[in-house]
Design a protein around this motif. Structure first.
Motif, short mmCIF file in Angstrom:
data_model
loop_
_atom_site.label_atom_id
_atom_site.label_comp_id
_atom_site.label_asym_id
_atom_site.label_seq_id
_atom_site.Cartn_x
_atom_site.Cartn_y
_atom_site.Cartn_z
N GLN A 70 17.35 36.84 3.36
CA GLN A 70 15.89 37.14 2.52
C GLN A 70 15.89 36.04 1.51
O GLN A 70 16.79 35.49 0.86
N TYR A 71 14.65 36.11 0.85
CA TYR A 71 14.53 34.81 -0.13
C TYR A 71 13.95 35.48 -1.52
O TYR A 71 13.13 36.35 -1.55
N GLN A 72 14.80 35.35 -2.43
CA GLN A 72 14.25 35.54 -3.65
C GLN A 72 13.86 34.55 -4.66
O GLN A 72 14.36 33.64 -4.66
N PRO A 73 12.48 34.58 -5.18
CA PRO A 73 11.82 33.42 -5.81
C PRO A 73 12.52 33.14 -7.17
O PRO A 73 13.23 34.09 -8.00
N ILE A 74 12.67 31.70 -7.52
CA ILE A 74 12.94 31.29 -8.70
C ILE A 74 11.53 30.61 -9.56
O ILE A 74 11.40 29.67 -8.85
N ILE A 75 11.47 31.11 -10.64
CA ILE A 75 10.16 30.39 -11.28
C ILE A 75 10.55 29.71 -12.40
O ILE A 75 11.71 29.74 -13.02
N SER A 76 9.58 28.71 -12.81
CA SER A 76 9.68 27.85 -13.94
C SER A 76 9.30 28.71 -15.18
O SER A 76 8.28 29.24 -15.14
N SER A 77 10.15 28.46 -16.13
CA SER A 77 9.67 29.54 -17.36
C SER A 77 8.43 29.12 -17.89
O SER A 77 7.83 29.82 -18.89
N GLN A 78 8.35 27.59 -17.86
CA GLN A 78 7.03 26.86 -18.52
C GLN A 78 5.85 27.12 -17.96
O GLN A 78 4.91 27.62 -18.59
N THR A 79 5.88 27.02 -16.48
CA THR A 79 4.54 27.14 -15.75
C THR A 79 4.50 28.60 -14.84
O THR A 79 3.57 28.78 -14.49
N GLY A 80 5.55 29.21 -14.64
CA GLY A 80 5.32 30.27 -13.90
C GLY A 80 5.44 30.04 -12.26
O GLY A 80 5.16 31.20 -11.57
N GLU A 81 5.43 28.79 -12.09
CA GLU A 81 5.48 28.27 -10.73
C GLU A 81 6.66 28.82 -9.90
O GLU A 81 7.68 28.67 -10.63
N ARG A 113 13.65 28.96 -4.08
CA ARG A 113 13.93 30.25 -3.71
C ARG A 113 15.55 30.42 -3.06
O ARG A 113 15.74 29.56 -2.30
N GLU A 114 16.15 31.48 -3.61
CA GLU A 114 17.56 31.68 -3.32
C GLU A 114 17.69 32.19 -1.97
O GLU A 114 16.97 33.55 -1.66
N ALA A 115 18.43 31.81 -0.85
CA ALA A 115 18.46 32.36 0.52
C ALA A 115 19.79 33.52 0.19
O ALA A 115 20.69 32.93 -0.28
N LEU A 116 19.51 34.69 0.50
CA LEU A 116 20.53 35.78 0.29
C LEU A 116 20.54 36.45 1.87
O LEU A 116 19.80 36.89 2.30
N TYR A 122 14.58 40.74 -10.52
CA TYR A 122 13.78 41.64 -10.02
C TYR A 122 12.53 41.90 -10.52
O TYR A 122 11.48 42.22 -9.78
N LEU A 123 12.25 41.65 -11.97
CA LEU A 123 11.07 41.55 -12.41
C LEU A 123 10.15 40.52 -11.68
O LEU A 123 8.81 40.77 -11.59
N ILE A 124 10.72 39.28 -11.52
CA ILE A 124 10.10 38.53 -10.98
C ILE A 124 9.90 38.50 -9.48
O ILE A 124 8.71 38.30 -8.78
N GLY A 125 10.85 38.82 -8.86
CA GLY A 125 10.57 39.21 -7.30
C GLY A 125 12.12 39.56 -6.75
O GLY A 125 12.95 38.95 -7.06
N ARG A 126 11.98 40.57 -5.86
CA ARG A 126 13.25 40.99 -5.25
C ARG A 126 13.38 39.99 -3.91
O ARG A 126 12.50 39.61 -3.62
N PRO A 127 14.64 40.23 -3.46
CA PRO A 127 14.80 39.22 -2.14
C PRO A 127 14.09 40.05 -1.22
O PRO A 127 13.94 41.02 -0.84
N GLN A 128 13.27 39.31 -0.36
CA GLN A 128 12.67 39.81 0.58
C GLN A 128 12.59 38.82 1.96
O GLN A 128 12.52 37.55 1.68
N ALA A 129 12.42 39.50 2.96
CA ALA A 129 12.10 38.67 4.36
C ALA A 129 11.18 37.58 4.24
O ALA A 129 11.33 36.26 4.52
N PRO A 160 8.71 34.81 2.17
CA PRO A 160 9.11 34.43 0.88
C PRO A 160 7.73 34.71 0.14
O PRO A 160 6.57 34.56 0.46
N MET A 161 7.66 35.02 -1.30
CA MET A 161 6.78 35.39 -2.19
C MET A 161 5.79 34.33 -2.54
O MET A 161 6.57 33.15 -2.92
N SER A 162 4.65 34.48 -2.49
CA SER A 162 3.74 33.35 -2.75
C SER A 162 4.04 33.01 -4.40
O SER A 162 4.20 33.78 -5.05
N VAL A 163 3.22 31.82 -4.55
CA VAL A 163 3.56 31.40 -6.06
C VAL A 163 2.36 32.46 -6.98
O VAL A 163 2.64 33.01 -8.03
#
Ligand code: C2E
Ligand code: MG
Ligand code: MG
Length: 634
Positions: free
Chosen positions: A401-412, A416-419, A613-620, A622-625
């Motif tokens: 599953q993939y969990q998004p990691i975003i830039s705190s500056q741009t929110g992009e 994604r971490e593979a779990l 989890y606030l940004i996105g939970r791990p899911q099969a 990948p969450m879009s930008v």
């Protein structure tokens, strides 16, 4: 004709020898078929009432009116009885059977008396109408009441014999036809009653046999897996209430395969039957023995302590290992190994209990044959290990599953971490905490890690937003275990640029700061792959590790930011860490952002990237930008 005569004789015999041997289930079924139906009863009442009315119109006598009144009284009485019977049946009780039978017979007698009156009438139409009514009613009684044949026959006779008597007393020549027709109908209906009753009985027997076969093994007669599961569920239900504890013994024959292979299946079947008999003898009345499959058996032992379960297992091993005479010159010998679990000590879930009993059995087999082993925590790891080995070769069981990691500056979404997750065939979806330690202990972590690398690179190569993929690597994969080759292969096969891969070194096991590990990390870095230090600052992931290798990123463990509002010094530690990281050119990611407050703290401390989890939970998928941005903007 012959068949009818035979069933008539059988019925008469049955009537003479009748004793109440039916089970409650049978009685309920039989009486239920009769006692709960109203339509035929109402129809018969309407028909005989119409006959009564017509006769009154023709004769203007008083008795057809009395007949009509009684008909109404009987109808009301029997409908009330049926309502009561339905209620009783819903609660699996027999209901007012005797009162019902008595009222049915009284009604039939009333019809008989009325028919007698008609037969004495000088009006041939009245005589004929009564004949019609009697024949119709005896047909109806047969169809309705054959499940209770003695009542049916009594009713047949009660309503028809008085009519025949009336005919005899007032015989006219044309009535000869009635003297043949009515008795023939009576005989036919009696025979039919017997036949129908027999068929209903056969149906009941067949139904019981089907139910037995569904829950029993046809070779040994023992309950099968379905029967065992039923019984286990019932015991577990009771376990919460009256029954405090029980034991499950899981048995597997030793040397059975050899018998089957060398002496053939007939000998194998014979051994299974002999073992089942010995098992049944040993477990006695209170326990429940079943054949689960092939040469696997199980016993449920109510209200037992571990020592009574072990004593029973020893008795079973002794009994089963006795020679089995096989009509040949030499007897056959098989053994049995036993695994034991105790309920509720070892669980309360049937799947877990079976898997633990199986783990205990596996351990008994591994320690030598013909032994008993009680389940102990840790035993199922060995089981998990072999299952994990199979799962690595099975593409359907392991999932990333993939969990998004975003830039705190741009929110992009920058990464994604593979779990990893394991869709275990019996235990359902398992989180990594349940099996990564097992993999690390058994070195299965190497093929497992390689699988995750290949899969993650292949998936990331399809992402259109160019985000990096972060793959967790156990320190146990480092130090000359082929990690550099695995990474090079994964990149080459997927076509993913090395700059889009990052590996995370976690704290699940010690990061041995040896030259071999250092060389591996260096070689990975040389390829252009970035390396992160995960779960900082817990366990082995510490400042000393930062000093030892120039990591590209630090991932601050989730609990750290969460403790900032409660512990003032945590904030200053993180601030110092941020300035150190800046100085060393290391980027910092905060994990475990669950609330707006965590997000605000991360922004205040100037953390570069955010995950949680606030940004996105791990899911099969990948969450879009956009989705991640929306989540982080919430
Ligand atoms: P990790 O690398 O620190 O992964 C982050 C863990 O935190 C994940 O748990 C993730 O689901 C969880 N998490 C993410 N956001 C939040 C949040 O907001 N709140 C909370 N409470 N938790 C959050 P998961 O997936 O159970 O993974 C646990 C650990 O298992 C990982 O920790 C990693 O050390 C290990 N792991 C996962 N996949 C692999 C793998 O492919 N290989 C190896 N060797 N280890 C792996
Ligand atoms: Mg990680
Ligand atoms: Mg982590």
């Amino acid at each position: 004709m012959r068949a009818q005569a035979q069933s008539l004789i059988r019925l008469l015999r049955w009537l003479v020898r009748h004793k109440r041997s039916s089970s409650t289930e049978q009685v309920l079924l039989m009486t239920g078929m009769v006692l709960t139906r109203t339509t035929s009863l109402v129809a018969a009442s309407i028909c005989s009432s119409l006959v009564a009315l017509e006769i009154w119109l023709r004769t203007q006598a008083i008795w057809p009116l009395i007949w009509l009144g009684l008909e109404a009284v009987f109808l009301v009485l029997r409908c009330v009885l049926i309502v009561n019977a339905r209620r009783a049946h819903r609660h699996r009780r027999e209901g007012p059977v005797l009162v019902y039978i008595a009222s049915g017979c009284a009604w039939a007698a009333m019809i008989g008396i009325a028919a007698f009156g008609c037969a004495l009438s000088p009006d041939p139409i009245v005589v004929l109408m009564a004949a019609l009514m009697v024949v119709g009613i005896i047909g109806g009684i047969t169809a309705r009441n054959s499940p209770i044949p003695r009542t049916a026959i009594l009713q047949l006779l009660l309503c028809s014999l008085p009519y025949m008597l009336g005919i005899a007393l007032n015989f006219q020549r044309w009535e000869i036809i009635l003297c043949i027709l009515v008795p023939a109908s009576i005989l036919g209906m009696i025979a039919l009653t017997g036949r129908l009753h027999e068929q209903v009985l056969n149906l009941i027997v067949a139904e019981r046999e089907n139910a037995f076969l569904a829950n029993h093994d046809s070779l040994t007669g023992l309950p099968n897996r379905a029967g065992f599961n039923d019984h286990l569920s019932r015991m577990l239900e009771r376990n919460g209430r009256a029954e405090p504890w029980f034991a499950m013994l899981y048995l597997d024959l030793d040397g059975f395969k050899g018998v089957n292979d060398t002496l053939g299946h007939a000998a194998g079947d014979m051994v299974l039957r002999a073992v089942s008999e010995r098992l049944t003898q040993q477990v006695g009345q209170d326990a429940f023995a079943a054949r689960l499959s092939g040469d696997e058996f199980a016993v449920l032992l109510p209200a037992s302590t571990i020592s009574t379960a072990e004593a029973l297992a020893a008795k079973i091993i002794e009994a089963v290992s006795q020679p089995i005479e096989f009509g040949a010159a030499w007897p056959i010998r098989v053994g049995v190994s036993v695994g034991i679990v105790s309920v509720p000590e070892h669980g309360h879930d049937p799947t877990i209990l079976l898997s633990r009993a199986d783990a205990a059995l596996y351990s008994a087999k591994a320690s030598g044959k013909g032994l008993v082993c009680l389940f102990q925590p840790g035993l199922d790891r060995r089981d998990l290990q072999s299952e994990l080995k199979e799962a690595i070769g099975n593409p359907d069981q392991l999932i990333l599953q993939y969990q998004p990691i975003i830039s705190s500056q741009t929110g992009e979404v920058v990464s994604r971490e593979a779990l990893i997750r394991w869709r275990h065939p019996r235990m359902g979806m398992l989180p990594p905490s349940e099996f990564i330690p097992v993999a690390e202990q058994s070195r299965l972590i190497v093929p497992l890690g390689e699988w995750a690398l290949h899969r993650a690179c292949r998936d990331a190569a399809t992402w259109t937003d160019g985000a990096t993929v972060a793959v967790n690597v156990s320190p146990r994969q480092l130090g000359g275990r082929g990690i550099t080759e695995a990474i090079a292969d994964a990149l080459a096969q997927s076509g993913l640029p090395a700059a889009r891969l990052e590996i995370e070194l976690g704290e699940t096991s010690p990061l041995a700061r040896t030259p071999e590990v250092f060389d591996d990390l260096n070689a990975i870095r040389q390829m252009g792959v970035r390396i992160a230090l995960d779960d900082f600052p817990t366990g082995y992931s510490s400042l000393a590790a930062l000093d030892w290798f120039p990591f590209d990123r630090i991932k601050i463990e989730g609990g750290v930011l969460r403790s900032v509002p409660h512990q003032r010094q945590t904030e200053s530690i993180v601030r110092n860490l941020m300035s150190l990281a800046q100085e060393l050119g290391i980027r910092v990611t905060a994990e475990g952002i669950e609330t707006e407050q965590h997000l605000a703290i991360a922004h205040r401390l100037g953390i570069d990237e955010l995950q949680g989890y606030l940004i996105g939970r791990p899911q099969a998928e990948p969450m879009s930008v956009q989705k991640a941005k929306r989540a982080s903007a919430k």
